[in-house]
Design a protein around this motif. Structure first.
Motif, PDB file in Angstrom:
ATOM      1  N   ILE A   1      24.734   9.279 -41.451  1.00 45.15           N
ATOM      2  CA  ILE A   1      24.806  10.352 -40.456  1.00 45.15           C
ATOM      3  C   ILE A   1      23.914   9.977 -39.275  1.00 45.15           C
ATOM      4  CG2 ILE A   1      24.365  12.799 -40.000  1.00 45.15           C
ATOM      5  CD1 ILE A   1      26.633  12.389 -41.966  1.00 45.15           C
ATOM      6  N   VAL A   2      24.462  10.037 -38.064  1.00 48.73           N
ATOM      7  CA  VAL A   2      23.712   9.757 -36.833  1.00 48.73           C
ATOM      8  C   VAL A   2      23.927  10.928 -35.883  1.00 48.73           C
ATOM      9  CG1 VAL A   2      23.915   7.260 -37.089  1.00 48.73           C
ATOM     10  CG2 VAL A   2      25.646   8.502 -35.794  1.00 48.73           C
ATOM     11  N   TRP A   3      23.092  11.019 -34.846  1.00 48.41           N
ATOM     12  CA  TRP A   3      23.279  12.065 -33.840  1.00 48.41           C
ATOM     13  C   TRP A   3      24.379  11.631 -32.884  1.00 48.41           C
ATOM     14  CZ3 TRP A   3      21.597  16.599 -34.869  1.00 48.41           C
ATOM     15  CH2 TRP A   3      20.412  16.774 -35.566  1.00 48.41           C
ATOM     16  N   GLY A   4      25.259  12.552 -32.572  1.00 46.95           N
ATOM     17  CA  GLY A   4      26.325  12.301 -31.623  1.00 46.95           C
ATOM     18  C   GLY A   4      26.472  13.487 -30.687  1.00 46.95           C
ATOM     19  N   GLU A   5      27.492  13.436 -29.858  1.00 50.02           N
ATOM     20  CA  GLU A   5      27.712  14.492 -28.868  1.00 50.02           C
ATOM     21  C   GLU A   5      29.134  14.985 -29.005  1.00 50.02           C
ATOM     22  OE1 GLU A   5      29.723  15.806 -25.357  1.00 50.02           O
ATOM     23  OE2 GLU A   5      29.846  13.730 -26.011  1.00 50.02           O
ATOM     24  N   CYS A   6      29.311  16.287 -28.949  1.00 49.73           N
ATOM     25  CA  CYS A   6      30.641  16.896 -28.982  1.00 49.73           C
ATOM     26  C   CYS A   6      30.621  18.123 -28.072  1.00 49.73           C
ATOM     27  CB  CYS A   6      31.021  17.286 -30.406  1.00 49.73           C
ATOM     28  SG  CYS A   6      32.653  18.032 -30.536  1.00 49.73           S
ATOM     29  N   ASP A   7      31.435  18.097 -27.036  1.00 53.73           N
ATOM     30  CA  ASP A   7      31.510  19.214 -26.095  1.00 53.73           C
ATOM     31  C   ASP A   7      30.143  19.580 -25.519  1.00 53.73           C
ATOM     32  OD1 ASP A   7      34.285  19.453 -26.483  1.00 53.73           O
ATOM     33  OD2 ASP A   7      33.976  20.712 -28.258  1.00 53.73           O
ATOM     34  N   GLY A   8      29.323  18.549 -25.225  1.00 50.67           N
ATOM     35  CA  GLY A   8      28.010  18.785 -24.627  1.00 50.67           C
ATOM     36  C   GLY A   8      26.934  19.215 -25.598  1.00 50.67           C
TER      37      GLY A   8
ATOM     38  N   VAL B   1      25.356  16.908 -32.262  1.00 50.53           N
ATOM     39  CA  VAL B   1      25.842  17.242 -33.595  1.00 50.53           C
ATOM     40  C   VAL B   1      25.654  16.046 -34.533  1.00 50.53           C
ATOM     41  CG1 VAL B   1      27.556  18.914 -32.780  1.00 50.53           C
ATOM     42  CG2 VAL B   1      28.195  16.517 -32.997  1.00 50.53           C
ATOM     43  N   PRO B   2      25.416  16.310 -35.829  1.00 43.24           N
ATOM     44  CA  PRO B   2      25.394  15.210 -36.792  1.00 43.24           C
ATOM     45  C   PRO B   2      26.805  14.614 -36.887  1.00 43.24           C
ATOM     46  CG  PRO B   2      24.718  17.289 -37.819  1.00 43.24           C
ATOM     47  CD  PRO B   2      25.170  17.598 -36.436  1.00 43.24           C
ATOM     48  N   THR B   3      26.882  13.291 -36.903  1.00 49.94           N
ATOM     49  CA  THR B   3      28.169  12.606 -36.885  1.00 49.94           C
ATOM     50  C   THR B   3      28.193  11.542 -37.977  1.00 49.94           C
ATOM     51  OG1 THR B   3      28.264  12.944 -34.493  1.00 49.94           O
ATOM     52  CG2 THR B   3      29.743  11.291 -35.404  1.00 49.94           C
ATOM     53  N   LEU B   4      29.256  11.494 -38.737  1.00 47.13           N
ATOM     54  CA  LEU B   4      29.402  10.526 -39.812  1.00 47.13           C
ATOM     55  C   LEU B   4      29.912   9.200 -39.253  1.00 47.13           C
ATOM     56  CD1 LEU B   4      29.420   9.989 -42.895  1.00 47.13           C
ATOM     57  CD2 LEU B   4      31.807  10.740 -42.875  1.00 47.13           C
TER      58      LEU B   4
ATOM     59  N   ASP C   1      18.235  14.662 -27.385  1.00 52.85           N
ATOM     60  CA  ASP C   1      16.922  14.961 -27.944  1.00 52.85           C
ATOM     61  C   ASP C   1      17.125  15.354 -29.395  1.00 52.85           C
ATOM     62  OD1 ASP C   1      14.460  15.889 -28.725  1.00 52.85           O
ATOM     63  OD2 ASP C   1      14.185  17.218 -27.008  1.00 52.85           O
ATOM     64  N   SER C   2      17.082  14.372 -30.285  1.00 51.65           N
ATOM     65  CA  SER C   2      17.398  14.626 -31.685  1.00 51.65           C
ATOM     66  C   SER C   2      16.343  15.460 -32.401  1.00 51.65           C
ATOM     67  CB  SER C   2      17.588  13.300 -32.435  1.00 51.65           C
ATOM     68  OG  SER C   2      16.395  12.552 -32.407  1.00 51.65           O
ATOM     69  N   SER C   3      15.157  15.552 -31.835  1.00 50.76           N
ATOM     70  CA  SER C   3      14.117  16.335 -32.496  1.00 50.76           C
ATOM     71  C   SER C   3      14.356  17.837 -32.357  1.00 50.76           C
ATOM     72  CB  SER C   3      12.736  15.986 -31.937  1.00 50.76           C
ATOM     73  OG  SER C   3      12.647  16.349 -30.572  1.00 50.76           O
ATOM     74  N   HIS C   4      15.165  18.225 -31.373  1.00 51.78           N
ATOM     75  CA  HIS C   4      15.437  19.640 -31.143  1.00 51.78           C
ATOM     76  C   HIS C   4      16.920  19.961 -31.195  1.00 51.78           C
ATOM     77  CE1 HIS C   4      11.435  19.117 -29.518  1.00 51.78           C
ATOM     78  NE2 HIS C   4      11.281  20.396 -29.584  1.00 51.78           N
ATOM     79  N   GLY C   5      17.776  18.928 -31.307  1.00 51.98           N
ATOM     80  CA  GLY C   5      19.198  19.173 -31.335  1.00 51.98           C
ATOM     81  C   GLY C   5      19.767  19.652 -30.024  1.00 51.98           C
ATOM     82  N   LYS C   6      19.099  19.293 -28.930  1.00 55.83           N
ATOM     83  CA  LYS C   6      19.555  19.695 -27.601  1.00 55.83           C
ATOM     84  C   LYS C   6      19.704  18.459 -26.753  1.00 55.83           C
ATOM     85  CE  LYS C   6      17.096  24.071 -27.784  1.00 55.83           C
ATOM     86  NZ  LYS C   6      16.044  24.871 -27.202  1.00 55.83           N
ATOM     87  N   GLN C   7      20.426  18.572 -25.630  1.00 55.78           N
ATOM     88  CA  GLN C   7      20.535  17.441 -24.706  1.00 55.78           C
ATOM     89  C   GLN C   7      19.454  17.502 -23.654  1.00 55.78           C
ATOM     90  OE1 GLN C   7      23.939  17.308 -22.193  1.00 55.78           O
ATOM     91  NE2 GLN C   7      24.381  19.446 -22.468  1.00 55.78           N
TER      92      GLN C   7
END
Length: 71
Positions: free
Chosen positions: A4-11, A14-17, A65-71
């Protein structure tokens, strides 16, 4: 695979497989600040994802910003 890595979906961040990986002999590298990536590596910008070799001065890079789950 299956990581699982951090990715982007619709801005949103999100966790991404990870579904696939591949290995190749790279010869085209681009330096972005402290990062070195292959020229075809996708970079998230205000214009969407573009290959690193297509970046030009004045483009704004997006940062996850993966520590907060925000961009």
């Amino acid at each position: 695979m299956g990581m699982i890595v951090w990715g982007e979906c619709d801005g949103r961040v999100v966790p991404t497989l990870v579904q696939a990986v591949r290995q190749s002999m790279a010869s085209d590298f681009v330096h972005i600040g402290p990062l070195t990536v292959t020229g075809n590596h996708p970079v998230w910008t205000d214009a969407g994802y573009v290959p690193a070799r297509a970046l030009v001065d004045g483009m704004h890079l997006k940062v996850l910003d993966s520590s907060h789950g925000k961009q």
